[in-house]
Design a protein around this motif. Structure first.
Motif, PDB file in Angstrom:
ATOM      1  N   LYS A   1       0.847  -1.197   0.000  1.00  8.62           N
ATOM      2  CA  LYS A   1       0.000   0.000   0.000  1.00  8.62           C
ATOM      3  C   LYS A   1       0.876   1.238   0.000  1.00  8.62           C
ATOM      4  CE  LYS A   1      -3.750  -2.200   2.513  1.00  8.62           C
ATOM      5  NZ  LYS A   1      -4.600  -2.168   3.689  1.00  8.62           N
ATOM      6  N   ASP A   2       0.355   2.305  -0.632  1.00  8.81           N
ATOM      7  CA  ASP A   2       1.064   3.577  -0.642  1.00  8.81           C
ATOM      8  C   ASP A   2       0.993   4.208   0.745  1.00  8.81           C
ATOM      9  OD1 ASP A   2       1.712   3.509  -3.396  1.00  8.81           O
ATOM     10  OD2 ASP A   2      -0.357   4.046  -3.862  1.00  8.81           O
ATOM     11  N   VAL A   3       2.055   4.892   1.128  1.00  8.27           N
ATOM     12  CA  VAL A   3       2.131   5.518   2.436  1.00  8.27           C
ATOM     13  C   VAL A   3       1.638   6.959   2.335  1.00  8.27           C
ATOM     14  CG1 VAL A   3       3.662   6.167   4.324  1.00  8.27           C
ATOM     15  CG2 VAL A   3       4.070   4.063   3.056  1.00  8.27           C
ATOM     16  N   LYS A   4       0.668   7.297   3.158  1.00  7.17           N
ATOM     17  CA  LYS A   4       0.081   8.637   3.183  1.00  7.17           C
ATOM     18  C   LYS A   4       1.099   9.637   3.713  1.00  7.17           C
ATOM     19  CE  LYS A   4      -3.843  11.004   5.301  1.00  7.17           C
ATOM     20  NZ  LYS A   4      -5.003  10.848   6.167  1.00  7.17           N
ATOM     21  N   VAL A   5       1.139  10.830   3.101  1.00  6.20           N
ATOM     22  CA  VAL A   5       2.043  11.884   3.523  1.00  6.20           C
ATOM     23  C   VAL A   5       1.242  12.909   4.321  1.00  6.20           C
ATOM     24  CG1 VAL A   5       3.538  13.748   2.741  1.00  6.20           C
ATOM     25  CG2 VAL A   5       3.499  11.593   1.515  1.00  6.20           C
ATOM     26  N   GLY A   6       1.614  13.137   5.558  1.00  7.21           N
ATOM     27  CA  GLY A   6       0.937  14.123   6.389  1.00  7.21           C
ATOM     28  C   GLY A   6      -0.455  13.673   6.788  1.00  7.21           C
ATOM     29  N   ASP A   7      -1.253  14.625   7.255  1.00  8.45           N
ATOM     30  CA  ASP A   7      -2.599  14.350   7.739  1.00  8.45           C
ATOM     31  C   ASP A   7      -3.685  14.862   6.805  1.00  8.45           C
ATOM     32  OD1 ASP A   7      -1.591  13.154  10.014  1.00  8.45           O
ATOM     33  OD2 ASP A   7      -1.542  15.028  11.144  1.00  8.45           O
ATOM     34  N   PHE A   8      -3.318  15.230   5.574  1.00  9.10           N
ATOM     35  CA  PHE A   8      -4.299  15.819   4.655  1.00  9.10           C
ATOM     36  C   PHE A   8      -5.328  14.790   4.207  1.00  9.10           C
ATOM     37  CE2 PHE A   8      -5.877  16.557   0.412  1.00  9.10           C
ATOM     38  CZ  PHE A   8      -6.434  17.802   0.562  1.00  9.10           C
ATOM     39  N   THR A   9      -6.600  15.197   4.238  1.00 11.70           N
ATOM     40  CA  THR A   9      -7.713  14.449   3.657  1.00 11.70           C
ATOM     41  C   THR A   9      -8.683  15.495   3.114  1.00 11.70           C
ATOM     42  OG1 THR A   9      -7.475  12.706   5.294  1.00 11.70           O
ATOM     43  CG2 THR A   9      -9.533  12.772   4.110  1.00 11.70           C
ATOM     44  N   GLY A  10      -9.110  15.332   1.863  1.00 12.52           N
ATOM     45  CA  GLY A  10     -10.022  16.313   1.284  1.00 12.52           C
ATOM     46  C   GLY A  10     -10.616  15.822  -0.020  1.00 12.52           C
TER      47      GLY A  10
ATOM     48  N   GLU B   1       5.858  21.864   3.087  1.00 11.13           N
ATOM     49  CA  GLU B   1       5.884  20.864   4.150  1.00 11.13           C
ATOM     50  C   GLU B   1       4.520  20.177   4.244  1.00 11.13           C
ATOM     51  OE1 GLU B   1       8.443  19.900   6.158  1.00 11.13           O
ATOM     52  OE2 GLU B   1       9.682  21.145   4.859  1.00 11.13           O
ATOM     53  N   PRO B   2       4.483  18.882   4.580  1.00  8.82           N
ATOM     54  CA  PRO B   2       3.205  18.170   4.722  1.00  8.82           C
ATOM     55  C   PRO B   2       2.368  18.737   5.870  1.00  8.82           C
ATOM     56  CG  PRO B   2       5.036  16.629   4.616  1.00  8.82           C
ATOM     57  CD  PRO B   2       5.618  17.989   4.732  1.00  8.82           C
ATOM     58  N   LEU B   3       1.057  18.667   5.714  1.00  8.09           N
ATOM     59  CA  LEU B   3       0.122  19.131   6.739  1.00  8.09           C
ATOM     60  C   LEU B   3       0.172  18.169   7.916  1.00  8.09           C
ATOM     61  CD1 LEU B   3      -2.301  20.929   7.631  1.00  8.09           C
ATOM     62  CD2 LEU B   3      -3.758  19.240   6.550  1.00  8.09           C
ATOM     63  N   VAL B   4       0.353  18.709   9.123  1.00  8.17           N
ATOM     64  CA  VAL B   4       0.359  17.901  10.335  1.00  8.17           C
ATOM     65  C   VAL B   4      -0.652  18.523  11.291  1.00  8.17           C
ATOM     66  CG1 VAL B   4       1.729  17.038  12.261  1.00  8.17           C
ATOM     67  CG2 VAL B   4       2.776  17.303  10.016  1.00  8.17           C
ATOM     68  N   LEU B   5      -1.687  17.760  11.598  1.00  3.62           N
ATOM     69  CA  LEU B   5      -2.725  18.252  12.493  1.00  3.62           C
ATOM     70  C   LEU B   5      -2.351  17.980  13.941  1.00  3.62           C
ATOM     71  CD1 LEU B   5      -5.922  17.082  10.609  1.00  3.62           C
ATOM     72  CD2 LEU B   5      -4.858  19.325  10.576  1.00  3.62           C
TER      73      LEU B   5
ATOM     74  N   ALA C   1      -6.903  17.806  -2.998  1.00  2.00           N
ATOM     75  CA  ALA C   1      -5.775  16.874  -2.950  1.00  2.00           C
ATOM     76  C   ALA C   1      -4.780  17.173  -4.067  1.00  2.00           C
ATOM     77  CB  ALA C   1      -6.269  15.434  -3.041  1.00  2.00           C
ATOM     78  N   LEU C   2      -5.280  17.497  -5.257  1.00  2.00           N
ATOM     79  CA  LEU C   2      -4.381  17.847  -6.361  1.00  2.00           C
ATOM     80  C   LEU C   2      -3.604  19.125  -6.046  1.00  2.00           C
ATOM     81  CD1 LEU C   2      -6.664  16.996  -9.411  1.00  2.00           C
ATOM     82  CD2 LEU C   2      -4.647  15.750  -8.627  1.00  2.00           C
ATOM     83  N   ALA C   3      -4.290  20.104  -5.441  1.00  3.11           N
ATOM     84  CA  ALA C   3      -3.619  21.344  -5.053  1.00  3.11           C
ATOM     85  C   ALA C   3      -2.577  21.074  -3.963  1.00  3.11           C
ATOM     86  CB  ALA C   3      -4.643  22.364  -4.569  1.00  3.11           C
TER      87      ALA C   3
ATOM     88  N   ASP D   1       0.456  19.436  -5.574  1.00  3.95           N
ATOM     89  CA  ASP D   1       1.261  20.439  -6.273  1.00  3.95           C
ATOM     90  C   ASP D   1       2.071  21.281  -5.283  1.00  3.95           C
ATOM     91  OD1 ASP D   1       0.321  19.570  -8.704  1.00  3.95           O
ATOM     92  OD2 ASP D   1      -1.225  21.126  -8.866  1.00  3.95           O
ATOM     93  N   ARG D   2       1.460  21.623  -4.155  1.00  5.78           N
ATOM     94  CA  ARG D   2       2.139  22.420  -3.136  1.00  5.78           C
ATOM     95  C   ARG D   2       3.325  21.647  -2.552  1.00  5.78           C
ATOM     96  NH1 ARG D   2       2.534  23.168   2.161  1.00  5.78           N
ATOM     97  NH2 ARG D   2       1.192  21.427   2.704  1.00  5.78           N
ATOM     98  N   LEU D   3       3.113  20.364  -2.286  1.00 13.02           N
ATOM     99  CA  LEU D   3       4.184  19.547  -1.731  1.00 13.02           C
ATOM    100  C   LEU D   3       5.303  19.326  -2.758  1.00 13.02           C
ATOM    101  CD1 LEU D   3       2.146  16.897   0.272  1.00 13.02           C
ATOM    102  CD2 LEU D   3       3.471  18.793   1.174  1.00 13.02           C
ATOM    103  N   THR D   4       4.931  19.136  -4.016  1.00 12.81           N
ATOM    104  CA  THR D   4       5.928  18.943  -5.072  1.00 12.81           C
ATOM    105  C   THR D   4       6.776  20.196  -5.242  1.00 12.81           C
ATOM    106  OG1 THR D   4       4.464  17.388  -6.190  1.00 12.81           O
ATOM    107  CG2 THR D   4       6.238  18.318  -7.505  1.00 12.81           C
TER     108      THR D   4
END
Length: 133
Positions: free
Chosen positions: A60-69, A86-90, A74-76, A79-82
Motif C-alpha cells: 500500500k502507498d504511504v500517506k504523507v501528512g494528515d491531509f484528507t479532502g 511541508e506536509p500538513l500535520v494536524l 488533494a491535487l492542489a 502540487d504544493r508539496l511537489t
C-alpha cells in the motif's frame, strides 16, 4: 508502376546482406517523470496525498501528512508539496493551542435566564428551566 523488389529468405539462413542501421543523432523523448507527490482516492469521497517515489508498505502507498479532502484539494496539496512545501500535520489534541481564559464567574449569572450554555471559571453552566408553581 512496377512492384518493389523482394529478397526471398530461407528460415534459419544467416542474414549477411543486411547492413546495420546508421546511428542517429536524434534522441528519443524521455518518459515524463512522475511527480514526487500524487493524489489518490481513499474511498468515501476522500482523497489523500502520497509520495509516488516512496516504497510501499505491505503493498500500500504511504500517506504523507494528515491531509484528507476532495479531489481538487488533494491535487492542489500534491502540487504544493511537489513545489517544496511541508506536509500538513494536524494537532488533534490541541496541545499547541492556548486554552481560553474564563472571565465569567458562576455568581454573576442566573442560570434561569440563560438561552445557551456558558463557559465559566468553574466549568460549563447550562440553562435551567424556570420553575412554575
Amino acid at each position: 508502376m512496377p512492384a518493389p523488389e523482394f529478397n526471398p529468405q530461407t528460415p534459419g539462413e544467416p542474414i549477411a546482406t543486411i547492413t546495420p542501421l546508421a546511428p542517429t543523432t536524434e534522441t528519443k523523448p524521455q518518459a515524463p517523470t512522475i511527480p514526487a507527490f500524487t493524489a489518490k482516492h481513499n474511498g468515501g469521497g476522500r482523497w489523500i496525498v502520497y509520495d509516488a517515489n516512496a516504497p510501499q508498505v505491505d503493498g500500500k502507498d504511504v500517506k504523507v501528512g494528515d491531509f484528507t479532502g476532495t479531489k481538487d484539494e488533494a491535487l492542489a496539496e500534491a502540487d504544493r508539496l511537489t513545489a517544496g512545501g511541508e506536509p500538513l500535520v494536524l494537532d488533534p489534541e490541541r496541545v499547541s493551542e492556548t486554552k481560553p481564559q474564563a472571565v465569567i464567574t458562576t455568581a454573576d449569572i442566573d442560570a434561569t435566564t440563560l438561552k445557551q450554555a456558558v463557559l465559566t471559571d468553574g466549568g460549563w453552566l447550562c440553562p435551567e428551566p424556570v420553575v412554575k408553581g
